[in-house]
Design a protein around this motif. Sequence first.
Motif, mmCIF file in Angstrom:
data_model
loop_
_atom_site.group_PDB
_atom_site.id
_atom_site.type_symbol
_atom_site.label_atom_id
_atom_site.label_comp_id
_atom_site.label_asym_id
_atom_site.label_seq_id
_atom_site.Cartn_x
_atom_site.Cartn_y
_atom_site.Cartn_z
ATOM 1 N N ALA A 177 -28.256 -28.012 16.597
ATOM 2 C CA ALA A 177 -28.156 -26.559 16.746
ATOM 3 C C ALA A 177 -27.262 -26.267 17.951
ATOM 4 C CB ALA A 177 -29.543 -25.953 16.937
ATOM 5 N N VAL A 178 -26.736 -25.059 17.991
ATOM 6 C CA VAL A 178 -25.793 -24.701 19.066
ATOM 7 C C VAL A 178 -26.396 -24.991 20.435
ATOM 8 C CG1 VAL A 178 -24.693 -22.735 20.205
ATOM 9 C CG2 VAL A 178 -24.527 -22.983 17.733
ATOM 10 N N THR A 325 -24.347 -17.949 25.810
ATOM 11 C CA THR A 325 -25.092 -17.513 24.634
ATOM 12 C C THR A 325 -25.587 -18.727 23.841
ATOM 13 O OG1 THR A 325 -23.820 -15.484 24.469
ATOM 14 C CG2 THR A 325 -24.901 -16.248 22.467
ATOM 15 N N GLN A 326 -26.874 -18.743 23.514
ATOM 16 C CA GLN A 326 -27.481 -19.853 22.766
ATOM 17 C C GLN A 326 -28.151 -19.370 21.475
ATOM 18 O OE1 GLN A 326 -27.469 -22.990 24.318
ATOM 19 N NE2 GLN A 326 -26.554 -22.188 26.204
ATOM 20 N N TRP A 327 -28.816 -18.212 21.567
ATOM 21 C CA TRP A 327 -29.635 -17.668 20.469
ATOM 22 C C TRP A 327 -30.666 -18.682 19.965
ATOM 23 C CZ3 TRP A 327 -30.099 -12.841 20.426
ATOM 24 C CH2 TRP A 327 -29.018 -11.980 20.674
ATOM 25 N N ALA A 328 -31.615 -18.994 20.819
ATOM 26 C CA ALA A 328 -32.735 -19.850 20.410
ATOM 27 C C ALA A 328 -33.420 -19.243 19.185
ATOM 28 C CB ALA A 328 -33.733 -19.974 21.555
ATOM 29 N N GLY A 329 -33.889 -20.129 18.314
ATOM 30 C CA GLY A 329 -34.606 -19.665 17.137
ATOM 31 C C GLY A 329 -33.805 -19.751 15.856
ATOM 32 N N ARG A 330 -32.613 -20.318 15.968
ATOM 33 C CA ARG A 330 -31.805 -20.515 14.765
ATOM 34 C C ARG A 330 -31.954 -21.966 14.296
ATOM 35 N NH1 ARG A 330 -27.617 -17.281 13.596
ATOM 36 N NH2 ARG A 330 -26.149 -18.994 13.305
ATOM 37 N N LEU A 385 -32.594 -8.462 24.269
ATOM 38 C CA LEU A 385 -31.350 -9.039 23.751
ATOM 39 C C LEU A 385 -30.735 -10.028 24.741
ATOM 40 C CD1 LEU A 385 -29.798 -5.907 22.033
ATOM 41 C CD2 LEU A 385 -30.425 -8.056 20.908
ATOM 42 N N SER A 388 -33.051 -13.180 24.852
ATOM 43 C CA SER A 388 -32.998 -13.902 23.569
ATOM 44 C C SER A 388 -31.677 -14.649 23.425
ATOM 45 C CB SER A 388 -33.155 -12.932 22.396
ATOM 46 O OG SER A 388 -34.401 -12.305 22.422
ATOM 47 N N ARG A 389 -30.647 -14.063 23.927
ATOM 48 C CA ARG A 389 -29.310 -14.662 23.825
ATOM 49 C C ARG A 389 -29.185 -15.924 24.674
ATOM 50 N NH1 ARG A 389 -24.640 -13.944 26.707
ATOM 51 N NH2 ARG A 389 -25.574 -12.468 28.148
ATOM 52 N N LEU B 151 -34.448 -5.762 16.102
ATOM 53 C CA LEU B 151 -33.417 -5.739 17.148
ATOM 54 C C LEU B 151 -32.569 -7.009 17.125
ATOM 55 C CD1 LEU B 151 -32.516 -4.106 19.722
ATOM 56 C CD2 LEU B 151 -34.185 -5.472 20.998
ATOM 57 N N THR B 152 -33.208 -8.149 16.919
ATOM 58 C CA THR B 152 -32.505 -9.430 17.036
ATOM 59 C C THR B 152 -32.087 -10.002 15.688
ATOM 60 O OG1 THR B 152 -34.650 -10.550 17.074
ATOM 61 C CG2 THR B 152 -33.648 -10.032 19.203
ATOM 62 N N THR B 156 -30.683 -13.747 14.934
ATOM 63 C CA THR B 156 -31.721 -14.769 14.751
ATOM 64 C C THR B 156 -32.586 -14.411 13.561
ATOM 65 O OG1 THR B 156 -31.781 -14.925 17.158
ATOM 66 C CG2 THR B 156 -33.511 -16.047 15.970
ATOM 67 N N PRO B 157 -32.761 -15.324 12.622
ATOM 68 C CA PRO B 157 -33.599 -14.979 11.460
ATOM 69 C C PRO B 157 -35.057 -14.775 11.849
ATOM 70 C CG PRO B 157 -32.984 -17.295 11.402
ATOM 71 C CD PRO B 157 -32.222 -16.676 12.536
ATOM 72 N N TYR B 168 -26.592 -23.659 9.113
ATOM 73 C CA TYR B 168 -26.078 -22.472 9.800
ATOM 74 C C TYR B 168 -26.278 -22.555 11.299
ATOM 75 C CZ TYR B 168 -30.732 -20.516 10.661
ATOM 76 O OH TYR B 168 -32.007 -20.317 11.117
ATOM 77 N N TRP B 169 -27.263 -23.343 11.700
ATOM 78 C CA TRP B 169 -27.646 -23.405 13.103
ATOM 79 C C TRP B 169 -26.605 -24.105 13.996
ATOM 80 C CZ3 TRP B 169 -30.702 -25.537 9.111
ATOM 81 C CH2 TRP B 169 -30.524 -26.901 8.879
ATOM 82 N N ALA B 170 -25.633 -24.744 13.361
ATOM 83 C CA ALA B 170 -24.607 -25.432 14.157
ATOM 84 C C ALA B 170 -23.552 -24.470 14.703
ATOM 85 C CB ALA B 170 -23.940 -26.516 13.315
ATOM 86 N N LEU B 172 -22.721 -20.315 16.217
ATOM 87 C CA LEU B 172 -23.261 -19.054 16.710
ATOM 88 C C LEU B 172 -23.183 -17.995 15.616
ATOM 89 C CD1 LEU B 172 -21.814 -18.867 20.334
ATOM 90 C CD2 LEU B 172 -24.238 -19.036 19.688
#
Lengths: 534, 176
Positions: A177-178, A325-330, A385, A388-389, B151-152, B156-157, B168-170, B172
């Motif tokens: 993941a990113v 920016t990481q967006w944890a949770g993907r 935001l 989370s980012r 909001l997110t 983020t799903p 998809y996680w690879a 941004l």
Amino acid sequence: MAQDYDADVIVVGSGAVGSNAAYELAKQGKSVIILEAGPSVPRWKILMNFRNSGRHYDRNDAYPNNPWAPTSYQPGYIQNTGSFDMMPGMLKLVGGTTWHWGGATWRYIPNDFKLKSLYGKGRDWPLEYDDIEPYYTRAEYELGIAGSDTDDQSGTHAGQAYPPRSKPYPITAEAYAVNGQKLNDTLVPQGYSMCIEPTVRIHKPWDGRPACQGNNNCDQVCPIGTLYNGSIHADKAVRAGAQLIPEAVVHKIETGEGNKIIAVRYLTPEGAEHRLTAKYFVLAAHSFETAKLMMMNDIGNSSDMVGRNMMDHIGISMGFLCEDTQWAGRGPVQQATIMNWRDGAFRSEHSANKTSMANNNPQIDLAKSAIDDGLMGAELDERILDQSRRYMYLYSFFEQLPDPKNRLEPNPEWKDSLGLPGMKIHFDVDDYVKAGAVKCREMYRDIAQKMNPKVEGGEILYINDWENHDHLMGTMIMGADASDSVVNHEGRSFDHENLFIASVGVIPAAGVVNPTLTAVALAIRSADIIAKEV
Amino acid sequence: MDTSPPDHRGAMDRPTRRLFLMGTAAMLASGALISRPLPAIAQTADSMAIAELVTGKTIDPALAKRAVDAITVTQPDYPQALSRLASFATEQGITDVETLKTADGFDGELKNTAKTLISALYLGYAGTPVAHTSDDGVQFVTYTQALTYRLTEPYTPIPSYSRQGTGYWAHLPEAG
């Protein structure tokens, strides 16, 4: 006249470990009965339970919690008397507790089997890595594991694939993941040893399971059946001829001539009792429940070690903000792993640790924190935001040493609807772990700084102390000596030659990696031994 | 990345009439010898009005009602507290959260009442979670409608179905 039996082998418990033992035995032509205290529940019902509950922080919440088969979070069922609140997320249904887990399926490394010999701490195993390696391979192919064939998983063999393997992983490692990639790219050039976690969350289809869609829900319930759980091998065992009896709460174990086990008795939810006989018995009913059952029946406990030597990978964790920016949770809930402190001479002084990045969707927790801080309107949304980012979460496991004082006992002061006792647990975090956590916190601060270099000290949101990780080892401890151990290297009871224990509870030295794969490998090994004798 | 909060509100004075009604009910209730829940029909509309006030967003009336009902299970006197908040807003002529949060007198019980409703709408539950027990009384409000997730969601799903496909996680999210 030859004695008639209900089965060649009775397996108590249908989780990942018991079901793999049952499947191996059924596959080898043995008649097998699996007894499971909980019901069989289809995935869609569990998923709907999850989505219609506000209690997502309770990972047991979507699962059955019956009066005759309570989960660990039933009030009163587990009562703690020690300084640490030992409260694992134990489930009771066909498939067991692997219905909710991160899916980590590590091997121990050779030095983990020789902790006492090499570092003077804890215990050695009564077997070595080479003894279990073929069974690790079999277990990896049964469970369908995605992993890297080139990573050093030890932290001490840079540039090599380690530990040694006789076959490649059945499935290649998934893409980082990113946030995991960023962690790796930042830390490895600065001296950190990192690898990707081997996992039953597969990014390619395997054995009827679909490729992971990154639903980020492994710790509650995988909605599509990508993530392995024990019900897969419970089903396979049934297809191979095993009889699975759900809602069968085993409460009595009978012994006979030569101190062999001759029968078990189980209760239905209504309290009706049934008796079943077999040539061999495998107890695989969760490391706490199995120990409780053995103590309720004074089985296999001539050493007085049943229920003792309890170990978990008691941990700490850190939440912090990165620069980028990481967006944890993907996608995957856990993946990138730091192994600098997995092995080395320091193990004579303090615990090792394994530190991993968890990638669970953090937004509810971050929003709660912002609301608790009194933010409203635009400020609230901006905080959610922004955090989370940039949010990242690291958690660490430590190697608790076996100590007979850390133990569980049946608790007759609490009874379920069948009149069976709850559990009383005494557990203290040992000094070996506490010393290891000091080193780990130093590492946390270093990582927070490296991931956010423009802010002095980084942006650490919190560091939590002493968390449960549900890796409940030692309660039926394996050893070479009947006077201080419950089972031998085969998983066989020292007291009853036809009784085997298949559980992470047999593990005598905890190491720092998730133990499920090891327990499944040992169960397959035990099943091979039983199949030759039955 | 644009981190400005989405404002899906229509006319900014939309909550005014409903807040007035709710505030009136509170004033009437304050003169009663015993407190009692507001009439159910009035509650639905008023719940939405005050939910929109404290969040600055358009709120599905059914969601607002669920939130207030769930909170009321955990705090039986919450409707009366909510009425006092509505009355305060009406008396001060406050129609938006940015004004509300800096208004003189918006503290103590009034602020906690607002935070409780904001929490239920953003987090999707009402009550206080307690670790390691199946019985903490927390009430369900919503899952996918939780304002935090709304909001997110561009980034983020919502856990349980990503619908973005393997791997998809690879990368941004396109949104930033």
